[in-house]
Motif scaffolding. Structure first.
Motif, PDB file in Angstrom:
ATOM      1  N   TRP A 107       0.849  -1.210   0.000  1.00 64.15           N
ATOM      2  CA  TRP A 107       0.000   0.000   0.000  1.00 64.15           C
ATOM      3  C   TRP A 107       0.878   1.253   0.000  1.00 64.15           C
ATOM      4  O   TRP A 107       0.619   2.222  -0.705  1.00 64.15           O
ATOM      5  CB  TRP A 107      -0.920   0.027   1.231  1.00 64.15           C
ATOM      6  N   ASP A 108       1.935   1.218   0.826  1.00 60.92           N
ATOM      7  CA  ASP A 108       2.845   2.370   0.902  1.00 60.92           C
ATOM      8  C   ASP A 108       3.497   2.609  -0.467  1.00 60.92           C
ATOM      9  O   ASP A 108       3.610   3.757  -0.915  1.00 60.92           O
ATOM     10  CB  ASP A 108       3.915   2.102   1.977  1.00 60.92           C
ATOM     11  N   LEU A 109       3.867   1.506  -1.126  1.00 65.94           N
ATOM     12  CA  LEU A 109       4.506   1.605  -2.451  1.00 65.94           C
ATOM     13  C   LEU A 109       3.569   2.306  -3.437  1.00 65.94           C
ATOM     14  O   LEU A 109       3.964   3.231  -4.144  1.00 65.94           O
ATOM     15  CB  LEU A 109       4.882   0.196  -2.935  1.00 65.94           C
ATOM     16  N   GLN A 110       2.331   1.874  -3.472  1.00 58.15           N
ATOM     17  CA  GLN A 110       1.409   2.451  -4.465  1.00 58.15           C
ATOM     18  C   GLN A 110       1.127   3.925  -4.160  1.00 58.15           C
ATOM     19  O   GLN A 110       1.102   4.768  -5.065  1.00 58.15           O
ATOM     20  CB  GLN A 110       0.097   1.666  -4.526  1.00 58.15           C
ATOM     21  N   ALA A 111       0.922   4.242  -2.884  1.00 63.18           N
ATOM     22  CA  ALA A 111       0.626   5.635  -2.523  1.00 63.18           C
ATOM     23  C   ALA A 111       1.828   6.541  -2.816  1.00 63.18           C
ATOM     24  O   ALA A 111       1.674   7.664  -3.303  1.00 63.18           O
ATOM     25  CB  ALA A 111       0.220   5.722  -1.058  1.00 63.18           C
ATOM     26  N   ARG A 112       3.043   6.048  -2.538  1.00 65.67           N
ATOM     27  CA  ARG A 112       4.247   6.826  -2.886  1.00 65.67           C
ATOM     28  C   ARG A 112       4.363   7.002  -4.394  1.00 65.67           C
ATOM     29  O   ARG A 112       4.729   8.068  -4.878  1.00 65.67           O
ATOM     30  CB  ARG A 112       5.507   6.108  -2.384  1.00 65.67           C
ATOM     31  N   HIS A 113       4.054   5.938  -5.116  1.00 64.87           N
ATOM     32  CA  HIS A 113       4.153   5.986  -6.577  1.00 64.87           C
ATOM     33  C   HIS A 113       3.236   7.086  -7.132  1.00 64.87           C
ATOM     34  O   HIS A 113       3.599   7.791  -8.055  1.00 64.87           O
ATOM     35  CB  HIS A 113       3.780   4.618  -7.151  1.00 64.87           C
ATOM     36  N   PHE A 114       2.035   7.199  -6.566  1.00 66.19           N
ATOM     37  CA  PHE A 114       1.095   8.210  -7.044  1.00 66.19           C
ATOM     38  C   PHE A 114       1.258   9.553  -6.321  1.00 66.19           C
ATOM     39  O   PHE A 114       0.520  10.508  -6.601  1.00 66.19           O
ATOM     40  CB  PHE A 114      -0.343   7.716  -6.901  1.00 66.19           C
ATOM     41  N   GLY A 115       2.179   9.614  -5.336  1.00 66.80           N
ATOM     42  CA  GLY A 115       2.427  10.869  -4.628  1.00 66.80           C
ATOM     43  C   GLY A 115       1.276  11.295  -3.725  1.00 66.80           C
ATOM     44  O   GLY A 115       1.043  12.491  -3.523  1.00 66.80           O
ATOM     45  N   LEU A 116       0.558  10.310  -3.160  1.00 64.76           N
ATOM     46  CA  LEU A 116      -0.618  10.609  -2.330  1.00 64.76           C
ATOM     47  C   LEU A 116      -0.425  10.126  -0.893  1.00 64.76           C
ATOM     48  O   LEU A 116       0.181   9.069  -0.680  1.00 64.76           O
ATOM     49  CB  LEU A 116      -1.834   9.838  -2.857  1.00 64.76           C
ATOM     50  N   PRO A 117      -0.991  10.851   0.086  1.00 69.43           N
ATOM     51  CA  PRO A 117      -1.087  10.234   1.405  1.00 69.43           C
ATOM     52  C   PRO A 117      -1.955   8.979   1.258  1.00 69.43           C
ATOM     53  O   PRO A 117      -2.933   8.992   0.510  1.00 69.43           O
ATOM     54  CB  PRO A 117      -1.812  11.275   2.260  1.00 69.43           C
ATOM     55  N   LEU A 118      -1.590   7.927   1.958  1.00 68.22           N
ATOM     56  CA  LEU A 118      -2.260   6.634   1.772  1.00 68.22           C
ATOM     57  C   LEU A 118      -3.775   6.694   1.967  1.00 68.22           C
ATOM     58  O   LEU A 118      -4.541   6.087   1.210  1.00 68.22           O
ATOM     59  CB  LEU A 118      -1.617   5.630   2.739  1.00 68.22           C
ATOM     60  N   TYR A 119      -4.229   7.465   2.944  1.00 64.52           N
ATOM     61  CA  TYR A 119      -5.675   7.487   3.214  1.00 64.52           C
ATOM     62  C   TYR A 119      -6.453   8.083   2.050  1.00 64.52           C
ATOM     63  O   TYR A 119      -7.625   7.756   1.857  1.00 64.52           O
ATOM     64  CB  TYR A 119      -5.991   8.192   4.548  1.00 64.52           C
TER      65      TYR A 119
END
Ligand SMILES: [Mg+2]
Length: 385
Positions: A107-119
């Protein structure tokens, strides 16, 4: 995108301890950073994964399992296929916390990839969450608890949760392994805390399963009702579900359980269906963020709350993506007089769960889980295998 590596990096940290009313000298502990890397350079991280919260590193055995057969399972697959991995790992009977660590790093990987806070990736619902102060058990005399509750109220907390006396004799002030509960003193401290903070502070109570008999659990529950406590958490051992059904029937105060029972969403759905809990409880180490989101949906469908267990970055991200009507509070702690909760651990540049003067914890806005990692510290303290 494909997963090309999974590493678990162990490193040394100093940890403050607390036992039986006293702050202990710092001890050395091992923290771990799990890191999943993709062929396009995207990386995802998760700190900890052993025990409660995210402060405890994985054991050497758990590290070996992750870097051995679980890594082999993931290599070459799309890191965004979390639901597929969740299914694979559950049917393979992998330890719940290891399923969780993989799920959260992805989840952290995908959120970092899109530049978004995970929530925000999960589906944002709120940017701040009400916190409660969660005490250490055996924190001192009943008067010490009352003073601490008042201090927390003055700090901005609107809710105080008591972990009372267990495996400890509060009169003789010595360990009591054969008699885990002391309900006379537990009741006394609840009265003193309510008196100290007044009627406008939310109070809850968690004897961590130490009431061995129905009678004990019932007697304390009746007192909590008189004192207008909000919830009664994990009063008895969780392997006796019928006793919980009876307690839920007989008491009016909501019973919040199961907390530590294995089986993630499956166990908790069964407890709700049987009427063995009025509020359910889970955390991200019992199925990851994927599991915790499924649990919130189950709770919502049954019209019961799912109170998230323990502190930590990933629990907070889940709270940011759920309504207060489903998951109400963030557990801040454990707290005790003299224990420093406001300094980030040395491997992070910022605290994940700073609280404002109104008692709210704000969601970190950095991409991913919200970690601001001190790579220098980790490198300097890395344990070489
Ligand atoms: Mg608890």
């Amino acid at each position: 995108m494909k997963i090309v590596d999974l590493q678990v990096i162990p490193f040394r940290v100093k940890r403050q301890g607390f036992r039986a009313g006293e702050v202990l000298p710092e001890v050395e502990a091992v923290q771990t950073l799990t890191k999943i890397i993709s062929d396009e350079g995207a990386e995802g991280y998760y700190f900890g994964g052993h025990g409660h919260g995210d402060a405890d590193g994985l054991t050497p055995d758990q590290r070996a399992t992750l870097q051995g057969r679980l890594k082999q399972l993931l290599l070459g697959h799309d890191p965004f296929d979390r639901e597929k991995f969740w299914h694979w790992l559950w049917v393979a009977n992998v330890e719940e916390n290891l399923i969780s660590v993989i799920d959260m790093a992805l989840w952290d990987l995908q959120a970092r990839h899109f530049g978004l806070p995970l929530y925000k990736l999960l589906g944002g619902c709120r940017d701040k969450v009400k916190a409660y102060a969660s005490t250490y058990p055996n924190m001192g005399s009943p008067e010490d608890y009352a003073q601490h509750a008042l201090d927390c109220k003055q700090q901005g907390y609107t809710h105080y949760k008591i972990h009372p006396y267990y495996f400890w004799d509060p009169v003789k002030k010595q360990p009591d392994p054969g008699r885990p509960s002391h309900i006379v003193q537990d009741i006394e401290l609840c009265h003193l805390v309510r008196e100290a903070v007044g009627d406008d502070m939310v109070l809850s109570f968690d004897p961590w399963g130490t009431y061995r008999t129905y009678e004990e659990a019932f007697r304390v529950g009746r007192e909590l009702e008189k004192l207008n406590f909000y919830w009664y958490e994990h009063p008895m051992p969780e392997y006796r579900v019928a006793t919980y059904e009876k307690l839920c029937r007989e008491l009016e105060i909501p019973i919040l359980s199961p907390e530590i029972a294995a089986g993630s969403i499956y166990t908790r759905a069964e407890w709700i269906r049987r009427g063995a809990s009025d509020m359910t409880r889970m955390d991200v180490l019992r199925g990851g963020i994927t599991g915790q989101k499924k649990m919130a949906a189950i709770a919502e469908a049954f019209g019961v709350r799912c109170e998230v267990h323990m502190s930590g970055f990933a629990n907070l991200q889940v709270l940011g993506s759920t309504s207060e009507d489903v998951c109400e509070y963030y557990e801040r702690g454990l707290l005790a007089p003299g224990m420093d909760y406001e300094t980030p651990p040395p491997y992070l540049h910022s605290l994940g769960d700073a609280m404002d003067a109104e008692g709210y914890v704000h969601l970190p806005q950095a991409p991913g889980m919200g970690y601001e990692i001190n790579w220098e510290y980790i490198e300097e303290n890395r344990i070489k295998s």
